[in-house]
Design an enzyme around this catalytic site. Sequence first.
Site, PDB file in Angstrom:
ATOM      1  N   GLY A  23     -36.812  -2.560 -13.957  1.00  0.00           N
ATOM      2  CA  GLY A  23     -37.151  -2.197 -15.326  1.00  0.00           C
ATOM      3  C   GLY A  23     -37.845  -3.329 -16.045  1.00  0.00           C
ATOM      4  O   GLY A  23     -38.385  -4.245 -15.409  1.00  0.00           O
ATOM      5  N   VAL A  35     -42.228 -14.839 -15.159  1.00  0.00           N
ATOM      6  CA  VAL A  35     -41.183 -14.459 -14.213  1.00  0.00           C
ATOM      7  C   VAL A  35     -40.268 -13.455 -14.890  1.00  0.00           C
ATOM      8  O   VAL A  35     -39.840 -13.667 -16.036  1.00  0.00           O
ATOM      9  CB  VAL A  35     -40.374 -15.692 -13.752  1.00  0.00           C
ATOM     10  CG1 VAL A  35     -39.239 -15.265 -12.823  1.00  0.00           C
ATOM     11  CG2 VAL A  35     -41.282 -16.701 -13.054  1.00  0.00           C
ATOM     12  N   THR A  53     -40.153  -2.270  -9.012  1.00  0.00           N
ATOM     13  CA  THR A  53     -39.410  -3.314  -8.314  1.00  0.00           C
ATOM     14  C   THR A  53     -38.767  -2.595  -7.155  1.00  0.00           C
ATOM     15  O   THR A  53     -38.626  -1.371  -7.200  1.00  0.00           O
ATOM     16  CB  THR A  53     -38.323  -3.896  -9.247  1.00  0.00           C
ATOM     17  OG1 THR A  53     -38.936  -4.515 -10.358  1.00  0.00           O
ATOM     18  CG2 THR A  53     -37.443  -4.926  -8.548  1.00  0.00           C
TER      19      THR A  53
END
Length: 317
Positions: free
Chosen positions: A236, A213, A184
């Site tokens: 994470g 999601v 991310t």
Amino acid sequence: MSRPVIVIHGGAGALARQAMSAEKERRYNQALTGIVEQGQAILAAGGSALDAVTEAVRLLEECPLFNAGKGAVFTHQGGHELDASIMDGSMRQAGAVCGVTRIRNPILAARAVMEHSAHVMFTGAGAEAFAFGRGLEQVDPAFFSTAERYEQLQRALADAAGAILDHDVPTAEDPIDPDRKFGTVGAVACDRHGHLAAATSTGGMTNKQTGRVGDSPIIGAGCYADDATAAISCTGSGEVFIRTVAAYDVAAQIAYGGLSLQAAADRVVFDKILALGGSGGLIAVDATGNVALPFNGEGMYRGVGYVGGRPEIGIYR
Ligand code: GLY
């Protein structure tokens, strides 16, 4: 007294130093340094924390080394579904998009949602219609694809089919989480007025099911900002960060428990996330410019830049 600062991350996870080629490490360091410098320049010129995190995450989305925007991981079905969120700590305004496939820079769409709609989150086709209506750039979904991410999907598919592959073993192509897929990107900043902002963007997890999601677009889970406490961006295992309301929990421990930024961030990453079997890290900043960057795996791509200082870049523990 506020010390203006930008902090960025490019994902956290399993990492083996020996798996990182010198050339690859140089590319990561160069990318992280350049993006921190851009954020520092915005803050040095009197720009807002919100502008600094927006630009930092846009640049991370543009860089194919990281799992967001160009270079996003593939879904099980072979596509890309992107999530992003942003929060302005001064007014606690927020915006997010999830499951988008054709918006070049999802973080710009999240900011447009925050600034030009009465809502906080748009999904899929509705998010895209809104973003394109605001003039944001549209791309073919193939724009996000890279050969490395495609190979990661093939390894994940082979693993699911029973092939013998150790997906905890990093590769030289992507030494952090090559197939565990928790990459991310994110940024947090404090500006000269002590205002805070946070932004997070991701392609999610390699081989994720269409419609899945994670925490990144969920305010309070993968992203949170409040001038009174902290700005936080997480990376994470998204499901655990949602279940622990990780980003908000850092702020809540400061507000209700009187914890320091570092103590609150450490407690989330080393106690709460691990207790539920999750892994990852976060970056956080408070209104005086204190920063915390805890992670519970082998590494986290990260950078810190105070205005007037040199960027400090890190990859390994
Ligand atoms: N933390 C990113 C995700 O789980 O999608």
